[in-house]
Motif scaffolding. Structure first.
Motif, short mmCIF file in Angstrom:
data_model
loop_
_atom_site.label_atom_id
_atom_site.label_comp_id
_atom_site.label_asym_id
_atom_site.label_seq_id
_atom_site.Cartn_x
_atom_site.Cartn_y
_atom_site.Cartn_z
N ARG A 140 0.82 -1.07 0.06
CA ARG A 140 0.07 0.05 0.05
C ARG A 140 0.82 1.15 0.02
O ARG A 140 0.65 2.31 -0.81
CB ARG A 140 -0.89 -0.06 1.10
CG ARG A 140 -1.70 -0.98 1.33
CD ARG A 140 -3.11 -0.75 2.17
NE ARG A 140 -2.59 -0.67 3.67
CZ ARG A 140 -2.89 -1.79 4.36
NH1 ARG A 140 -3.13 -3.01 3.75
NH2 ARG A 140 -2.32 -1.73 5.55
N ASP A 141 1.95 1.23 0.59
CA ASP A 141 2.76 2.60 0.80
C ASP A 141 3.62 2.71 -0.44
O ASP A 141 3.67 3.65 -1.01
CB ASP A 141 4.08 2.16 1.97
CG ASP A 141 3.46 2.26 3.30
OD1 ASP A 141 2.35 2.88 3.44
OD2 ASP A 141 4.01 1.96 4.33
N ALA A 142 3.82 1.55 -1.26
CA ALA A 142 4.45 1.74 -2.52
C ALA A 142 3.90 2.33 -3.44
O ALA A 142 3.84 3.16 -4.35
CB ALA A 142 5.04 0.21 -3.21
N ILE A 143 2.37 1.84 -3.58
CA ILE A 143 1.19 2.60 -4.39
C ILE A 143 1.10 3.98 -4.08
O ILE A 143 1.05 4.82 -4.96
CB ILE A 143 -0.04 1.77 -4.25
CG1 ILE A 143 0.11 0.15 -4.94
CG2 ILE A 143 -1.24 2.25 -4.87
CD1 ILE A 143 -1.08 -0.84 -4.46
N ASP A 144 1.22 4.10 -2.76
CA ASP A 144 0.75 5.82 -2.37
C ASP A 144 2.10 6.50 -2.81
O ASP A 144 1.87 7.64 -3.46
CB ASP A 144 0.47 5.57 -1.15
CG ASP A 144 -1.22 5.37 -0.75
OD1 ASP A 144 -1.71 5.06 -1.62
OD2 ASP A 144 -1.14 4.89 0.63
#
Length: 405
Positions: free
Chosen positions: A105-109
């Motif tokens: 999720r952090d990579a996407i954000d």
């Protein structure tokens, strides 16, 4: 820190040994990242720890930091699909599943990798969870046909896991609530509600015998095959409600499988879409949503109100962060009208594991003043909330939601 620095099978290696003090330094070094060498912690990663540090640096490193070779230490995944695929494989090898999901999720954000999820090989590499499903749904309209089959398989896996976890308890809880809500005046012996029977016959108390003579029995009915209750799930599909949309779709399918409950699922932004005829497959429901856009709660409630035929037997569940883009006063009037008609009205700010998102506190307070308190609800609590609404007893509002009432 315990989960972040640990490997799926136990404590990750790297030379820390069994010395507790050194192990603490190792974990701090991995959590905080580093510059050169031991970076003041006294621990310099090597072997597996160096690889873990590299995976963390690729995601959380900042522009301008210096690595061991004196080069810029930056978030290094870029937009390269092969590099991201390798990185996804690395983090699944180094970290437990719960941490992998957070890092994805952090990579996407942080790194803007959403568009890479449109490639089938990328979808096959990710760890699927509710939040990933939300991201895929937001990309649905841009998804090429070559990716849609893989995306549906990813969504199907998450939905099946959720149904397996939630369905049995939901059906059991609501079946009991339906039985208890169907009071009868001539019950069989094992169906007598003794508490209500005694309360109804206190005037027939015989002090000389110290007993109550029950002239009127009150009992539980048994839920028949006919429809006893109607449930309307009215779900905000704005971007911030992605996880709630996923859970609402799963619960909608579970409720629709119960013969004693007639279930309607309505999703809305500035438009209103009735997905009731797709409730036999929650995956079809999810791909029928369109995350993002504005919000018109009043219009959605107007539609739901027009479809209610038995208000006294109806529970309306509004799932929304209450940021109304329509007519606020009309929305409140409509909620008041629904309650006045005899319908039960429940307002959930979120249906997710994370608790309440940002929400419109003024609207939440106005609904509470109407007797419709707004609160966040976890998936595990949802069956109890619905059971209470069906039985017309106080809702089990979490203590953490007291300020939202």
């Amino acid at each position: 820190m315990e989960d972040l620095a640990g490997a799926p099978g136990g404590v990750a290696g790297g030379g820390a040994g069994t010395d507790p003090a050194r192990e603490r330094l190792r974990r701090w070094r991995l959590v905080l990242g580093g510059g050169e060498g031991a970076d003041g912690t006294g621990y310099e990663p090597g072997g597996r720890d160096a690889a873990m540090d590299g995976a963390l640096t690729a995601l959380y490193g900042k522009q301008g930091d210096k690595g061991r070779a004196g080069k810029d230490r930056a978030a290094g995944l870029g937009a390269s699909a092969p590099a991201v695929a390798r990185w996804l494989g690395d983090i699944r090898a180094y970290f437990p599943s719960s941490v992998v999901q957070v890092m994805q999720r952090d990579a996407i954000d942080r790194l803007g990798l959403s568009t890479l999820l449109l490639e089938p090989e990328m979808l096959e590499a990710v760890e699927a969870d509710v939040h990933l499903v939300g991201t895929l749904l937001s990309l649905n309209k841009a998804m090429p046909e070559t990716t849609k089959e893989t995306a549906r398989a990813v969504v199907r896996k998450v939905v099946d896991d959720l149904e397996q976890r939630l369905a049995t308890r939901t059906r059991a809880t609501l079946t009991g609530a339906l039985d208890r809500s169907a009071r009868v005046s001539r019950p069989r012996h094992h169906d007598i509600d003794w508490n209500r029977t005694i309360a109804a016959n206190l005037k027939h108390y015989l002090p000389e015998h110290r007993t109550v003579v029950p002239e009127r029995l009150v009992g539980y009915g048994r839920a028949a095959r006919s429809v006893r209750k109607e449930v309307v799930l009215c779900v905000d599909q704005s971007g911030s409600m992605a996880a709630s949309v996923v859970y609402a779709s799963v619960f909608g399918a579970v409720l629709a499988s119960m013969r004693s409950i007639s279930t309607r699922l309505v999703v809305f932004d500035t438009a209103v879409v009735d997905l009731t005829d797709q409730l036999d497959d929650p995956v079809d429901v999810l791909f029928g949503t369109q995350l993002g856009g504005g919000t018109d709660i009043n219009r959605a409630l107007a539609y739901c109100q027009s479809r209610i035929t038995r208000p006294a037997d109806t529970v309306v569940v509004l799932i929304s962060d209450l940021y109304e883009g329509g007519i606020r006063d009309e929305m409140l009037k409509r909620v008041a009208a629904l309650k006045a008609s005899g319908a039960q009205f429940v307002t959930l700010l979120a249906l997710s594991d994370e608790g309440a998102p940002a929400y419109d506190r003024e609207h939440a307070a106005a609904l509470a003043a109407l007797g419709a308190p707004a609160f966040a609800c976890t998936p595990d609590l949802f069956p109890e909330v619905m059971a209470a609404a069906i039985e017309r007893r106080p809702l089990p509002i979490p203590d953490t939601a007291a300020h939202q009432r």
